[in-house]
Write a protein that holds these residues in place. Structure first.
Motif, short mmCIF file in Angstrom:
data_model
loop_
_atom_site.label_atom_id
_atom_site.label_comp_id
_atom_site.label_asym_id
_atom_site.label_seq_id
_atom_site.Cartn_x
_atom_site.Cartn_y
_atom_site.Cartn_z
N ASN A 226 -10.37 4.45 -3.72
CA ASN A 226 -9.40 3.15 -3.66
C ASN A 226 -10.14 2.10 -2.50
O ASN A 226 -10.29 1.10 -2.66
CB ASN A 226 -8.25 3.50 -2.99
N LYS B 47 -13.15 0.80 -4.25
CA LYS B 47 -12.54 -0.26 -5.56
C LYS B 47 -11.84 -1.48 -5.14
O LYS B 47 -12.00 -2.44 -5.64
CB LYS B 47 -11.51 0.88 -6.32
N VAL C 73 -4.18 -6.63 -6.92
CA VAL C 73 -5.53 -5.95 -7.44
C VAL C 73 -5.82 -5.89 -8.85
O VAL C 73 -6.84 -5.72 -9.21
CB VAL C 73 -5.70 -4.31 -6.71
N PHE D 176 -5.15 3.98 5.15
CA PHE D 176 -4.42 5.14 5.02
C PHE D 176 -4.58 6.48 5.91
O PHE D 176 -5.62 6.68 6.36
CB PHE D 176 -4.62 5.83 3.49
P1 ADP Z 1 -5.04 3.18 -8.93
O1 ADP Z 1 -6.13 3.23 -8.01
O2 ADP Z 1 -5.49 3.94 -10.06
O3 ADP Z 1 -4.35 2.00 -9.64
P2 ADP Z 1 -3.36 4.60 -7.13
O4 ADP Z 1 -2.14 5.62 -7.14
O5 ADP Z 1 -4.95 5.26 -6.17
O6 ADP Z 1 -3.73 4.16 -8.36
O7 ADP Z 1 -3.17 3.24 -6.18
C1 ADP Z 1 -1.97 2.41 -6.45
C2 ADP Z 1 -2.07 1.11 -6.29
O8 ADP Z 1 -2.22 1.25 -4.64
C3 ADP Z 1 -3.21 0.53 -6.53
O9 ADP Z 1 -3.17 -0.02 -8.00
C4 ADP Z 1 -3.22 -0.66 -5.64
O10 ADP Z 1 -2.41 -1.89 -5.67
C5 ADP Z 1 -2.79 -0.21 -4.41
N1 ADP Z 1 -3.95 0.47 -3.29
C6 ADP Z 1 -4.33 1.79 -3.14
N2 ADP Z 1 -5.16 2.00 -2.31
C7 ADP Z 1 -5.47 0.50 -1.82
C8 ADP Z 1 -6.37 0.22 -1.04
N3 ADP Z 1 -7.33 0.86 -0.36
N4 ADP Z 1 -6.40 -1.20 -0.76
C9 ADP Z 1 -5.52 -1.99 -1.49
N5 ADP Z 1 -4.55 -1.65 -2.28
C10 ADP Z 1 -4.48 -0.24 -2.53
#
Ligand code: ADP
Length: 440
Positions: free
Chosen positions: A328, A331, A381, A419
């Motif tokens: 994440n 990404k 995102v 996180f």
């Molecule tokens: P995914 O990445 O497949 O969408 P996740 O459950 O890992 O699903 O994350 C859920 C949501 O949390 C993401 O779609 C994003 O909106 C937010 N998120 C997670 N990690 C980050 C991060 N490092 N920076 C910004 N937003 C994040």
């Protein structure tokens, strides 16, 4: 339904009636013995006094009637609540035991009200008091999963019984008297047996559907791989690459769904071993940094204070959790950004903390609460990163909670997110059984 008005012959007006009798006798004697003028003055004074006593008694009576009505309403709410309610004082004497508690514990309230359950617990555990005693004394439970820190109220704990099959969540609140002293406890018991059975059957459906999807998807992926080795034009190569990426993404979503289904059926299958967290993290960060380089993101582990942090855990599952957080971080980052992993101690607490910090999009404040729920994807995102199932953080949370740890996030929107998760260094803090952490 009980009457809630003033009782005319109740205790509040008893004094009034008695005094009235006395006054009437005095007035009559006055008229018989005193000159008419003084007898009339005497009667007037005494009757005015009675009027004051009456007004006062009516006021007290009214207040008492209102408080009786309030108490009756409260009692009837508690009695008919769908959740079980048990209240007891410090000597474990049962003060309240409602209908739902009777059904859950298989015990009638007449049997337990006023009884103190501290003696003969061992013998009583073999009787029909078993469920009640387990709820009162969680230490006796064969399987109890505590969902809150010790000493923090309300305490929340999950109990499982095999015979009869029962899944209970118990909230324990303290009863504090007006002097601020602990007077007892109140337990609210939620029967989740049906809820969990439904969740499991829904997950079984998900498992089957995901399994069925996985086989043809592997076939499609294999076909793309083979096609790539054929002589292709530039446009065809691009199309094949698009097909391959989409298939990989689909396989990932199906695998996430399969993991979620297993978690919700309580059979994700953890294998706990003693391990050095630093080694495990170095390995995961090493793999991620190689892949991240292609996207111009620098992933690294900040040198921890110690080279060894020993914990008990499932290395593969913890690897999945950390891998997801780093993914994440990559990404949702900006080109040239970084993802830094840190390991630290939690002062005076038997936990080690791992943090994954990125320089990416960040998380809007209104999304913070939904982050760890199933299928959540932030609007900020979705615009630039179409890939994602919204299941990653839900899986990570369940892995961390299964290890007895906690997870949370901090963020400055537009600047990045961090996180954090903790893992206990004391194995006694690891829950005894796998369960789903769906709502927190
Ligand atoms: P995914 O990445 O497949 O969408 P996740 O459950 O890992 O699903 O994350 C859920 C949501 O949390 C993401 O779609 C994003 O909106 C937010 N998120 C997670 N990690 C980050 C991060 N490092 N920076 C910004 N937003 C994040």
């Amino acid at each position: 339904m009980k009457k809630s008005g003033i009782a005319w012959f109740g205790s509040e007006l008893r004094i009034f009636w008695l005094s009235l009798l006395f006054v009437l006798v005095t007035v009559i004697i006055g008229f018989l013995n005193l000159p008419l003028f003084w007898a009339a003055v005497n009667a007037l004074l005494l009757l005015s006094l009675m009027a004051i006593v009456m007004a006062n008694a009516l006021q007290v009576g009214g207040a008492n009637a209102a408080s009786r009505a309030e108490r009756y309403q409260l009692e009837s709410i508690v009695k008919n609540l769908k959740d079980g309610v048990i209240a007891y004082d410090q000597s474990f004497k049962i003060l309240v035991f409602n209908k739902a508690a009777e059904e859950i514990c298989g015990v009638k309230s007449d049997e337990v009200l006023g009884q103190a359950f501290t003696l003969k617990i061992k013998e009583q555990m073999r009787s029909h008091y078993r469920i009640l005693l387990t709820i009162l004394f969680p230490a006796l439970a064969p399987v109890v999963i505590r969902r809150t820190e010790p000493g923090v109220y309300p305490q929340i704990a999950d109990f499982s019984f095999a015979e009869p099959p029962l899944e209970l969540r118990v909230y324990t609140h303290q009863i504090i008297d007006e002097d601020g002293q602990l007077a007892g406890f109140i337990k609210v018991i939620r029967d989740r047996t049906r809820e969990l059975t439904l969740l499991r059957s829904k997950s079984e459906f998900l498992t089957i559907a995901s399994h069925q999807l996985r086989t043809p998807l592997t076939g499609v992926s294999w076909a793309w791989e083979n096609l790539k080795t054929e002589p292709l034009t530039e446009t065809q190569t691009q199309l094949v690459q698009t097909g391959m990426d989409a298939t990989k993404q689909l396989i990932r979503i199906v695998e996430d769904m399969l993991d979620v289904a297993k978690i919700e059926e309580g059979r994700f299958g953890y294998e706990f071993r003693e391990l050095n967290l630093v080694e495990l993290i170095e390995e995961i960060v090493g793999e991620a940094s190689l892949l991240a380089r292609k996207q111009q993101i620098n992933v690294y582990l900040e040198r921890p204070k110690y080279t060894e942090y020993r914990i008990r855990g499932d290395a593969a599952k913890l690897g999945t959790a950390l891998g997801n957080l780093i993914d994440n971080g990559i990404k949702y980052n900006v080109p040239g950004g970084k993802v830094v992993v840190q390991i630290s101690e939690t002062p005076n607490q038997p936990y080690v903390q791992v943090s994954v910090k990125d320089t990416g999009a960040g998380i809007p404040e209104e999304d913070a609460k939904k982050l760890f729920t199933k299928f959540f994807r932030g609007e900020n995102v979705k615009k630039f990163q179409v890939n994602g199932s919204g299941l990653g953080l839900y899986i990570v949370k369940n892995i961390v909670r299964r290890h007895g740890g906690k997870i949370w996030a901090e963020s400055t929107p537009g600047r990045g997110s961090t996180f954090h998760f903790t893992l206990p260094t004391d194995p006694n803090l690891i829950p005894p059984k796998e369960t789903v952490y769906e709502e927190e």
